[in-house]
Motif scaffolding. Structure first.
Motif, mmCIF file in Angstrom:
data_model
loop_
_atom_site.group_PDB
_atom_site.id
_atom_site.type_symbol
_atom_site.label_atom_id
_atom_site.label_comp_id
_atom_site.label_asym_id
_atom_site.label_seq_id
_atom_site.Cartn_x
_atom_site.Cartn_y
_atom_site.Cartn_z
ATOM 1 N N GLY A 64 -21.852 -5.235 9.451
ATOM 2 C CA GLY A 64 -21.554 -6.547 10.127
ATOM 3 C C GLY A 64 -21.226 -7.484 9.159
ATOM 4 N N GLY A 65 -20.037 -7.962 9.188
ATOM 5 C CA GLY A 65 -19.543 -9.008 8.116
ATOM 6 C C GLY A 65 -19.079 -8.488 6.960
ATOM 7 N N ALA A 66 -18.439 -9.222 5.846
ATOM 8 C CA ALA A 66 -17.852 -8.917 4.842
ATOM 9 C C ALA A 66 -18.992 -9.105 3.587
ATOM 10 C CB ALA A 66 -16.719 -9.715 4.553
ATOM 11 N N GLN A 67 -19.580 -8.197 3.604
ATOM 12 C CA GLN A 67 -20.820 -8.278 2.679
ATOM 13 C C GLN A 67 -20.544 -7.661 1.257
ATOM 14 O OE1 GLN A 67 -24.676 -7.358 4.469
ATOM 15 N NE2 GLN A 67 -23.861 -7.380 6.393
ATOM 16 N N VAL A 68 -19.620 -7.071 0.984
ATOM 17 C CA VAL A 68 -19.135 -6.190 -0.464
ATOM 18 C C VAL A 68 -18.262 -7.095 -1.112
ATOM 19 C CG1 VAL A 68 -18.541 -4.118 -1.536
ATOM 20 C CG2 VAL A 68 -19.466 -4.005 0.986
ATOM 21 N N TRP A 69 -18.561 -7.280 -2.446
ATOM 22 C CA TRP A 69 -17.758 -8.328 -3.239
ATOM 23 C C TRP A 69 -17.651 -7.665 -4.667
ATOM 24 C CZ3 TRP A 69 -16.604 -13.513 -0.974
ATOM 25 C CH2 TRP A 69 -17.070 -13.447 0.333
ATOM 26 N N ILE A 70 -16.480 -7.751 -5.332
ATOM 27 C CA ILE A 70 -16.296 -7.617 -6.687
ATOM 28 C C ILE A 70 -16.232 -9.012 -7.523
ATOM 29 C CG2 ILE A 70 -14.817 -6.601 -8.262
ATOM 30 C CD1 ILE A 70 -16.261 -4.515 -6.641
ATOM 31 N N TYR A 71 -17.062 -9.099 -8.310
ATOM 32 C CA TYR A 71 -17.177 -10.409 -9.046
ATOM 33 C C TYR A 71 -16.633 -10.100 -10.529
ATOM 34 C CZ TYR A 71 -21.615 -9.247 -11.146
ATOM 35 O OH TYR A 71 -22.616 -8.295 -11.847
ATOM 36 N N ASP A 72 -15.815 -11.204 -11.168
ATOM 37 C CA ASP A 72 -15.432 -11.018 -12.201
ATOM 38 C C ASP A 72 -16.140 -12.265 -13.238
ATOM 39 O OD1 ASP A 72 -14.056 -11.423 -14.835
ATOM 40 O OD2 ASP A 72 -12.051 -10.268 -13.922
ATOM 41 N N VAL A 73 -16.908 -11.907 -14.139
ATOM 42 C CA VAL A 73 -17.566 -13.161 -15.006
ATOM 43 C C VAL A 73 -16.787 -14.152 -15.770
ATOM 44 C CG1 VAL A 73 -19.648 -11.714 -15.289
ATOM 45 C CG2 VAL A 73 -17.908 -11.426 -17.248
ATOM 46 N N ASN A 74 -15.333 -13.769 -16.075
ATOM 47 C CA ASN A 74 -14.220 -14.658 -16.614
ATOM 48 C C ASN A 74 -13.775 -15.447 -15.685
ATOM 49 O OD1 ASN A 74 -14.833 -13.738 -19.173
ATOM 50 N ND2 ASN A 74 -13.593 -11.744 -18.708
ATOM 51 N N VAL A 75 -13.783 -15.121 -14.477
ATOM 52 C CA VAL A 75 -12.881 -15.612 -13.395
ATOM 53 C C VAL A 75 -13.926 -16.828 -12.493
ATOM 54 C CG1 VAL A 75 -11.670 -15.638 -11.202
ATOM 55 C CG2 VAL A 75 -11.319 -13.891 -13.058
ATOM 56 N N ALA A 76 -14.803 -16.140 -12.043
ATOM 57 C CA ALA A 76 -16.059 -16.996 -11.197
ATOM 58 C C ALA A 76 -17.100 -16.554 -11.494
ATOM 59 C CB ALA A 76 -15.317 -17.339 -9.802
ATOM 60 N N THR A 77 -18.205 -17.336 -11.203
ATOM 61 C CA THR A 77 -19.540 -17.088 -11.596
ATOM 62 C C THR A 77 -20.243 -16.334 -10.235
ATOM 63 O OG1 THR A 77 -20.548 -19.149 -11.106
ATOM 64 C CG2 THR A 77 -20.058 -18.566 -13.470
ATOM 65 N N TRP A 78 -21.035 -15.469 -10.236
ATOM 66 C CA TRP A 78 -21.842 -14.855 -9.084
ATOM 67 C C TRP A 78 -23.161 -15.325 -9.383
ATOM 68 C CZ3 TRP A 78 -20.057 -12.142 -4.831
ATOM 69 C CH2 TRP A 78 -21.221 -11.695 -3.908
ATOM 70 N N GLY A 79 -23.685 -16.286 -8.388
ATOM 71 C CA GLY A 79 -24.985 -17.053 -8.442
ATOM 72 C C GLY A 79 -26.158 -15.869 -8.076
ATOM 73 N N LEU A 80 -27.324 -16.113 -8.792
ATOM 74 C CA LEU A 80 -28.508 -15.314 -8.588
ATOM 75 C C LEU A 80 -29.395 -16.210 -8.478
ATOM 76 C CD1 LEU A 80 -28.008 -12.212 -10.983
ATOM 77 C CD2 LEU A 80 -27.766 -12.162 -8.526
ATOM 78 N N GLY A 81 -29.121 -17.451 -7.633
ATOM 79 C CA GLY A 81 -30.353 -18.542 -7.359
ATOM 80 C C GLY A 81 -30.725 -19.103 -8.608
ATOM 81 N N GLY A 82 -31.938 -19.197 -8.638
ATOM 82 C CA GLY A 82 -32.670 -19.781 -9.908
ATOM 83 C C GLY A 82 -32.359 -19.087 -11.197
ATOM 84 N N TYR A 83 -31.888 -17.729 -11.287
ATOM 85 C CA TYR A 83 -31.829 -16.829 -12.157
ATOM 86 C C TYR A 83 -30.726 -17.413 -13.117
ATOM 87 C CZ TYR A 83 -35.794 -13.886 -10.128
ATOM 88 O OH TYR A 83 -37.059 -13.471 -9.394
ATOM 89 N N GLY A 84 -29.601 -17.880 -12.580
ATOM 90 C CA GLY A 84 -28.394 -18.259 -13.017
ATOM 91 C C GLY A 84 -27.341 -17.356 -12.489
ATOM 92 N N SER A 85 -26.089 -17.075 -13.372
ATOM 93 C CA SER A 85 -25.251 -16.270 -12.958
ATOM 94 C C SER A 85 -25.257 -14.790 -13.443
ATOM 95 C CB SER A 85 -23.797 -16.821 -13.734
ATOM 96 O OG SER A 85 -23.731 -18.340 -13.255
ATOM 97 N N ALA A 86 -24.709 -13.922 -12.792
ATOM 98 C CA ALA A 86 -24.738 -12.680 -12.946
ATOM 99 C C ALA A 86 -24.105 -12.148 -14.063
ATOM 100 C CB ALA A 86 -24.412 -11.866 -11.579
ATOM 101 N N LEU A 87 -24.370 -11.039 -14.691
ATOM 102 C CA LEU A 87 -23.868 -10.622 -15.995
ATOM 103 C C LEU A 87 -23.325 -9.127 -15.559
ATOM 104 C CD1 LEU A 87 -26.739 -11.207 -18.549
ATOM 105 C CD2 LEU A 87 -24.821 -12.660 -17.958
#
Length: 210
Positions: A64-87
């Motif tokens: 259900g829904g678009a739940q799969v994403w590819i993130y690029d640390v040089n383009v936009a951050t992927w948030g992990l809540g209070g933990y900061g941005s994903a590496l």
């Protein structure tokens, strides 16, 4: 009437496939893997309902829904809540799961059942910072469950192995935006390979007895 060899074959295969248990394992290099570097990032594609990975050996499919994403640390951050941005653990890109503020519900379905699976992962700080992981065989039976969480934005290895039936599907749930990178998997050996291994073990046992 079954020959002695056929009886031994049936015994070996039954022993290998029965009583599957999922155990955690350390890092390994699998026959199938993916570092997610060859995909367009979500700024270009948005979220996806499904994504074939590992050279077509597996597919991430959302329930259900678009739940799969590819993130690029040089383009936009992927948030992990209070933990900061994903590496990431290698390269610039990783895979994230996200369900618009609701708990994720995504399966990783294997074309051929696998013996083991693992990768470097981290969980969003929301919902106690824990992602649930459920393992299913080809018949859809639940083989075991576990969780992963890092308490930070660092990518940490998590891996699992089946002691019996192959893992046909893995369900990720109960987190808002976990991530993973450099995933690995090994397909279950063909029955003939298992039989040869089992017969070899039986022969070795006989030698030790004699």
């Amino acid at each position: 009437m079954l020959t002695r060899t056929a009886m031994l074959s049936a015994l070996v295969l039954a022993t290998v496939s029965a009583h599957a248990v999922i155990n955690p394992i350390g890092p390994f290099v699998g026959s199938m893997n993916d570092d997610f570097e060859s995909y367009q990032d979500y700024n270009s594609t948005g979220g996806l309902g499904s994504l074939a990975v590992m050279g077509g050996g597996a597919t991430f499919a959302s329930n259900g829904g678009a739940q799969v994403w590819i993130y690029d640390v040089n383009v936009a951050t992927w948030g992990l809540g209070g933990y900061g941005s994903a590496l990431t653990t290698s390269g610039d890109q990783g895979l994230g799961l996200y369900n618009n503020g609701s708990p994720i519900d995504v399966n990783l379905n294997f074309t051929t059942a696998v013996k083991r699976f693992g990768g470097y992962m981290a969980s969003d700080s929301n919902l106690n910072g824990i992602t649930t992981v459920d393992f299913y065989d080809a018949a859809g039976a639940l083989m075991g469950s576990d969780t992963f969480g890092t308490g930070s934005n660092a990518m940490v290895w998590f891996g699992w192995e089946s002691t019996g039936n192959g893992i046909a599907s893995i369900k990720f749930g109960n987190n808002l935006a976990p991530v993973m990178d450099d995933i690995q998997a090994d397909v279950v050996p063909e029955p003939a390979t298992l039989l040869a291994f089992g017969l070899g073990a039986l022969a070795l046992r006989r030698r030790r007895r004699s």
